[in-house]
Design an enzyme around this catalytic site. Structure first.
Site, PDB file in Angstrom:
ATOM      1  N   GLU A 121      10.559  16.848 -25.450  1.00  0.00           N
ATOM      2  CA  GLU A 121      10.120  17.600 -24.281  1.00  0.00           C
ATOM      3  C   GLU A 121      10.463  18.877 -23.779  1.00  0.00           C
ATOM      4  OE1 GLU A 121       7.443  15.787 -23.045  1.00  0.00           O
ATOM      5  OE2 GLU A 121       7.529  13.607 -23.334  1.00  0.00           O
ATOM      6  N   GLU A 135      -3.863  16.630 -12.303  1.00  0.00           N
ATOM      7  CA  GLU A 135      -4.270  17.200 -13.393  1.00  0.00           C
ATOM      8  C   GLU A 135      -5.838  17.554 -13.516  1.00  0.00           C
ATOM      9  OE1 GLU A 135      -1.930  15.247 -16.688  1.00  0.00           O
ATOM     10  OE2 GLU A 135      -3.693  15.142 -17.962  1.00  0.00           O
ATOM     11  N   ARG A 146       0.719  -1.268  -0.137  1.00  0.00           N
ATOM     12  CA  ARG A 146       0.026   0.007  -0.106  1.00  0.00           C
ATOM     13  C   ARG A 146       0.920   1.436  -0.177  1.00  0.00           C
ATOM     14  NH1 ARG A 146      -3.349  -2.918   3.577  1.00  0.00           N
ATOM     15  NH2 ARG A 146      -5.026  -3.835   2.655  1.00  0.00           N
ATOM     16  N   HIS A 155       0.894   9.803 -28.391  1.00  0.00           N
ATOM     17  CA  HIS A 155       0.290   8.349 -27.571  1.00  0.00           C
ATOM     18  C   HIS A 155      -0.315   7.367 -28.493  1.00  0.00           C
ATOM     19  CE1 HIS A 155       0.540   9.811 -23.056  1.00  0.00           C
ATOM     20  NE2 HIS A 155       1.648   9.717 -23.716  1.00  0.00           N
ATOM     21  N   HIS A 174       0.788  15.037 -26.889  1.00  0.00           N
ATOM     22  CA  HIS A 174       0.576  13.454 -26.422  1.00  0.00           C
ATOM     23  C   HIS A 174      -0.702  12.861 -26.911  1.00  0.00           C
ATOM     24  CE1 HIS A 174       4.055  15.071 -23.927  1.00  0.00           C
ATOM     25  NE2 HIS A 174       4.038  13.983 -23.345  1.00  0.00           N
ATOM     26  N   ARG A 197      -2.233  21.211 -15.520  1.00  0.00           N
ATOM     27  CA  ARG A 197      -1.405  20.310 -15.836  1.00  0.00           C
ATOM     28  C   ARG A 197      -1.441  19.381 -17.013  1.00  0.00           C
ATOM     29  NH1 ARG A 197       1.453  15.623 -11.688  1.00  0.00           N
ATOM     30  NH2 ARG A 197       2.829  14.745 -13.257  1.00  0.00           N
ATOM     31  N   ASN A 214       0.632  18.104 -21.653  1.00  0.00           N
ATOM     32  CA  ASN A 214       0.371  16.973 -22.868  1.00  0.00           C
ATOM     33  C   ASN A 214       0.272  17.465 -24.311  1.00  0.00           C
ATOM     34  OD1 ASN A 214       0.033  14.474 -21.430  1.00  0.00           O
ATOM     35  ND2 ASN A 214      -1.660  15.344 -20.288  1.00  0.00           N
ATOM     36  N   LYS A 246       3.649  11.008 -11.808  1.00  0.00           N
ATOM     37  CA  LYS A 246       3.020  10.442 -12.366  1.00  0.00           C
ATOM     38  C   LYS A 246       3.644   8.902 -12.530  1.00  0.00           C
ATOM     39  CE  LYS A 246       0.124  13.305 -15.491  1.00  0.00           C
ATOM     40  NZ  LYS A 246      -0.202  13.705 -16.989  1.00  0.00           N
ATOM     41  N   HIS A 268       9.405   7.693 -27.257  1.00  0.00           N
ATOM     42  CA  HIS A 268       8.181   8.415 -26.687  1.00  0.00           C
ATOM     43  C   HIS A 268       8.534   9.875 -27.293  1.00  0.00           C
ATOM     44  CE1 HIS A 268       5.277  10.096 -24.037  1.00  0.00           C
ATOM     45  NE2 HIS A 268       6.064  11.045 -23.479  1.00  0.00           N
ATOM     46  N   LYS A 311       7.968  22.555 -14.580  1.00  0.00           N
ATOM     47  CA  LYS A 311       7.272  21.430 -14.186  1.00  0.00           C
ATOM     48  C   LYS A 311       6.965  21.472 -12.555  1.00  0.00           C
ATOM     49  CE  LYS A 311       6.013  16.727 -14.866  1.00  0.00           C
ATOM     50  NZ  LYS A 311       6.153  15.485 -15.512  1.00  0.00           N
TER      51      LYS A 311
END
Ligand code: NAD
Ligand code: GLY
Length: 365
Positions: A182, A234, A118, A249, A245, A238, A242, A140, A262, A224
């Site tokens: 990026e 997000e 956990r 993606h 992306h 935030r 992306n 993330k 990526h 960032k």
């Protein structure tokens, strides 16, 4: 050395940036607790840096888990391998995981830390440029699903991020360019001055000039850290991180994980976002052309998406993008260089034109 802070109340943490930090045992020491340290790395990075990292942690070092290298290994199966090993080692809740590698290792080690018993602590030692400017900061974590990038995961912040810029000397040039995609993203989102500086500094950045690269890493991490502090999960701003992306993606998934890097698909996706912004008349033809030129010519990045991805495939994959709401795809588009916005109202015919533009992307439609 520079120290930045990701300001998240009692979960705030430092980002240390500088050359030779993997020799500075005093930096991570306050964030390790009194348990064992288990390093997660891969078959490429471990032979280069694991010895240094073992020495960094001295007597607290417990074990290393070495995973296969590559985006196609960013899977739940490999998360299970981490759990198996932690259980074999009888690791308890005081264990700290250390991610030594690029974004793939960082995202997986972070997810394993978020879920093992956990939640246990973890720290990020990012070794790729992409990880140093983006993925190691902000919490993330997760893995890919065959039907979508990063579909399984958790927001879970590290205890600290230690960026040793000297490790970039062993990074292949293709990976350097992927990381620089990026970096350019931060300029396009909200810092036109930074984008202009990057456009002018491509030669020195591609050659890994330590001063220029250190400056770029610092600007990206400041940006960032500020965005994550405002919107950790997000719900708003935030999402701008992306940019590129939603398209990227979809390309990564459709082409098969690992066939494009990526950062390469982010470069393609940012040019597609600029193209869609041009078609919506939000930016002018010269701005769209400039964005493509900087990425393609100054930085030598691939900007044209693979021709064999069909419009239906894009639409299907983009419908499960994490920004989609009630089946409506939302895109990060540009109102100007340095002014990105989240937009859900995209005319289907304009989107189709962007998806099929190929080499004509960002040329005056
Ligand atoms: P990667 O982790 O696959 O690393 C790129 C390659 O460089 C790998 O082969 C790696 O072994 C190698 N490498 C790393 N450091 C090296 C070094 N110093 N010397 C030699 N080789 C080295 O890919 P990446 O570009 O670092 O990260 C991409 C991943 O990050 C994607 O899975 C993406 O989804 C994720 N990502 C996450 C976030 C986030 O916020 N969590 C943000 C952006 C990207
Ligand atoms: N790389 C996108 C984010 O961290 O939000």
């Amino acid at each position: 050395m520079e120290t930045l802070t990701v300001d998240l109340g009692d979960r705030s943490y430092p980002i240390f940036i500088g050359g030779g930090l993997l020799e500075r045992a005093e930096l991570p020491e306050p964030y390790l607790g009194d348990g064992r340290i288990v390093v997660v790395s891969n078959e490429t990075v471990a032979p280069l840096y694991l010895e240094r990292v073992t020495a960094l942690f001295g007597a607290s070092f417990g074990a290393a888990i070495i995973l296969p290298d590559g985006e196609k290994h960013k899977t739940l199966d490999n998360i299970n391998r981490i759990y198996d090993r932690l259980l074999e080692l009888k690791c308890d809740r005081k264990t700290t995981l250390v991610a030594l590698g690029g974004g793939v290792i960082g995202d997986m080690a972070g997810f394993a830390a978020a879920t093992y018993q956990r939640g246990i602590g973890y720290i990020q030692l990012p070794t790729s440029l992409l990880a140093q400017v983006d993925s190691s900061v902000g919490g993330k974590t997760g893995v890919n699903h065959p039907r979508g990038k990063n579909m399984i995961g958790a927001f879970y912040q590290p205890r600290c991020v230690l960026i040793d810029t000297t490790v970039l000397s062993t990074l292949p040039q293709r990976e350097v360019k992927a990381g620089l995609a990026e970096v350019l993203k931060y300029g396009l989102i909200d810092d036109a001055e930074f984008f202009a500086w990057l456009a002018a500094q491509s030669e020195s950045l591609l050659a890994l000039d330590p001063d220029q690269l250190g400056h770029a890493i610092s600007i990206c991490c400041q940006s960032k850290a500020a965005i994550v502090a405002k919107d950790e999960k997000e719900a708003g701003v935030r999402a701008l991180l992306n940019l590129g992306h939603t398209f990227g993606h979809a390309i990564e998934t459709a082409a098969g994980y690992g066939n494009w890097l990526h950062g390469e698909t982010v470069a393609m996706g940012m040019v597609m976002a600029a193209d869609l912004s041009l078609r919506k008349d939000w930016i002018g033809a010269s701005t769209a052309a400039e964005i493509r030129t900087v990425l393609e010519e100054n930085y030598g990045m691939p900007v044209i998406p693979p021709a064999d991805i069909r419009v239906e495939d894009y639409l299907d994959l983009m419908a499960s993008d994490k920004k989609a709401e009630r089946g409506r795809i939302r895109f990060i588009l540009l109102r100007a260089i340095g002014q990105a916005v989240l937009e859900g109202n995209v005319e289907p015919e304009l989107l189709e034109q962007t998806l099929t533009a190929g080499d004509q992307l960002c040329r005056n439609p």
